[in-house]
Scaffold this motif. Sequence first.
Motif, PDB file in Angstrom:
ATOM      1  N   VAL A  82      37.558  55.463  -9.629  1.00 53.66           N
ATOM      2  CA  VAL A  82      38.154  54.201  -9.276  1.00 53.66           C
ATOM      3  C   VAL A  82      36.854  52.947  -8.880  1.00 53.66           C
ATOM      4  CG1 VAL A  82      40.339  55.125  -9.028  1.00 53.66           C
ATOM      5  CG2 VAL A  82      39.086  54.800  -7.141  1.00 53.66           C
ATOM      6  N   SER A  83      35.782  53.543  -8.408  1.00 54.75           N
ATOM      7  CA  SER A  83      34.874  53.006  -7.749  1.00 54.75           C
ATOM      8  C   SER A  83      34.066  52.172  -8.719  1.00 54.75           C
ATOM      9  CB  SER A  83      33.905  53.719  -7.005  1.00 54.75           C
ATOM     10  OG  SER A  83      33.257  54.541  -7.703  1.00 54.75           O
ATOM     11  N   VAL A  84      34.234  52.574 -10.087  1.00 51.99           N
ATOM     12  CA  VAL A  84      33.372  52.156 -11.201  1.00 51.99           C
ATOM     13  C   VAL A  84      34.786  51.440 -12.106  1.00 51.99           C
ATOM     14  CG1 VAL A  84      31.234  53.172 -10.882  1.00 51.99           C
ATOM     15  CG2 VAL A  84      33.400  54.181 -12.215  1.00 51.99           C
ATOM     16  N   GLY A  85      35.743  51.416 -11.583  1.00 48.48           N
ATOM     17  CA  GLY A  85      37.110  50.843 -12.540  1.00 48.48           C
ATOM     18  C   GLY A  85      37.558  51.709 -13.546  1.00 48.48           C
TER      19      GLY A  85
ATOM     20  N   LEU B  75      30.684  66.170 -25.509  1.00 48.99           N
ATOM     21  CA  LEU B  75      30.996  65.101 -26.623  1.00 48.99           C
ATOM     22  C   LEU B  75      32.337  64.406 -26.197  1.00 48.99           C
ATOM     23  CD1 LEU B  75      29.755  66.856 -29.618  1.00 48.99           C
ATOM     24  CD2 LEU B  75      28.489  65.084 -28.029  1.00 48.99           C
ATOM     25  N   ASP B  76      33.047  65.005 -25.255  1.00 47.82           N
ATOM     26  CA  ASP B  76      34.688  64.169 -25.103  1.00 47.82           C
ATOM     27  C   ASP B  76      34.477  62.965 -24.523  1.00 47.82           C
ATOM     28  OD1 ASP B  76      37.313  63.974 -24.230  1.00 47.82           O
ATOM     29  OD2 ASP B  76      37.459  65.769 -24.523  1.00 47.82           O
ATOM     30  N   SER B  77      34.986  61.919 -25.132  1.00 44.85           N
ATOM     31  CA  SER B  77      35.006  60.616 -24.416  1.00 44.85           C
ATOM     32  C   SER B  77      35.709  60.423 -23.279  1.00 44.85           C
ATOM     33  CB  SER B  77      35.572  59.582 -25.698  1.00 44.85           C
ATOM     34  OG  SER B  77      36.879  60.042 -25.821  1.00 44.85           O
ATOM     35  N   ARG B  78      36.538  61.265 -22.762  1.00 47.19           N
ATOM     36  CA  ARG B  78      37.251  61.232 -21.383  1.00 47.19           C
ATOM     37  C   ARG B  78      36.396  61.605 -20.513  1.00 47.19           C
ATOM     38  NH1 ARG B  78      41.963  65.111 -22.894  1.00 47.19           N
ATOM     39  NH2 ARG B  78      40.202  66.383 -23.888  1.00 47.19           N
ATOM     40  N   LEU B  79      35.442  62.437 -20.670  1.00 41.38           N
ATOM     41  CA  LEU B  79      34.475  62.664 -19.616  1.00 41.38           C
ATOM     42  C   LEU B  79      33.365  61.585 -19.702  1.00 41.38           C
ATOM     43  CD1 LEU B  79      33.603  64.954 -17.512  1.00 41.38           C
ATOM     44  CD2 LEU B  79      31.803  65.647 -19.488  1.00 41.38           C
ATOM     45  N   GLN B  80      33.460  60.772 -18.340  1.00 43.69           N
ATOM     46  CA  GLN B  80      32.896  59.583 -18.254  1.00 43.69           C
ATOM     47  C   GLN B  80      31.887  59.578 -17.003  1.00 43.69           C
ATOM     48  OE1 GLN B  80      35.327  56.227 -18.623  1.00 43.69           O
ATOM     49  NE2 GLN B  80      36.376  56.684 -20.324  1.00 43.69           N
ATOM     50  N   LEU B  81      31.167  60.666 -16.903  1.00 40.05           N
ATOM     51  CA  LEU B  81      30.028  60.796 -15.935  1.00 40.05           C
ATOM     52  C   LEU B  81      28.920  61.181 -16.518  1.00 40.05           C
ATOM     53  CD1 LEU B  81      30.521  63.992 -13.628  1.00 40.05           C
ATOM     54  CD2 LEU B  81      31.735  63.685 -15.989  1.00 40.05           C
TER      55      LEU B  81
END
Length: 204
Positions: A22-25, A128-134
């Motif tokens: 949540v710190s990066v929205g 490659l999963d778009s849900r993994l955002q790190l």
Amino acid sequence: MKQILQFDQLSCRLKVEGLPDVSVGQSGAALGIITGWSLQWAGRPELEGRKEHLLALMQVVLPYARYLISGVPRRFGAEPQPVEIGPAPEGGHSLLLRSSQPDTPPLQLALDDAELADLVRVLDQLRLDSRLQLPLELPAPVPLRARELLERRPLAQRLAAPLGGLLALALASGLGLLIPEPKPAAAPGRPESSQPARGATPSP
């Protein structure tokens, strides 16, 4: 809200748990913080650990598979890294997992080609999963070096050409020694028939 990413193959199942950052929205189904993961094998003990263990697994397994496909199998990972993988002497692949807990012996798993392929698939699906955002600290793929390309050919094939050339040179030299030398030509003005025969008595 807790998120779970799950990837299934025939021999293994990878499950990654985490939260949106949540710190990066981040919100919704995004996973920006990994809180744990587990890898279930068919007929093997379940593996689990923290984010750094999962990254260590990806950092050695993915480049190992790439080199294996390129025909240059080599070992990746070494102590004190938590994960090590390389070709097994009896065939297949040897995966070594070192625990961060004291007094815990390393776990060694023998994988065949199908099990390694399933492991690579679930790791690639996670990557490659778009849900993994790190960001994942994975080594960038680079072309093979000239020496590595040379090592793709077996040693016997690399030595066949120079050894064949040396053998042909030795054979030609040996045949040259077997050819008799030509007789020297007679000197002009002194025919061989004019010389007296050895042992003959000259006429008075």
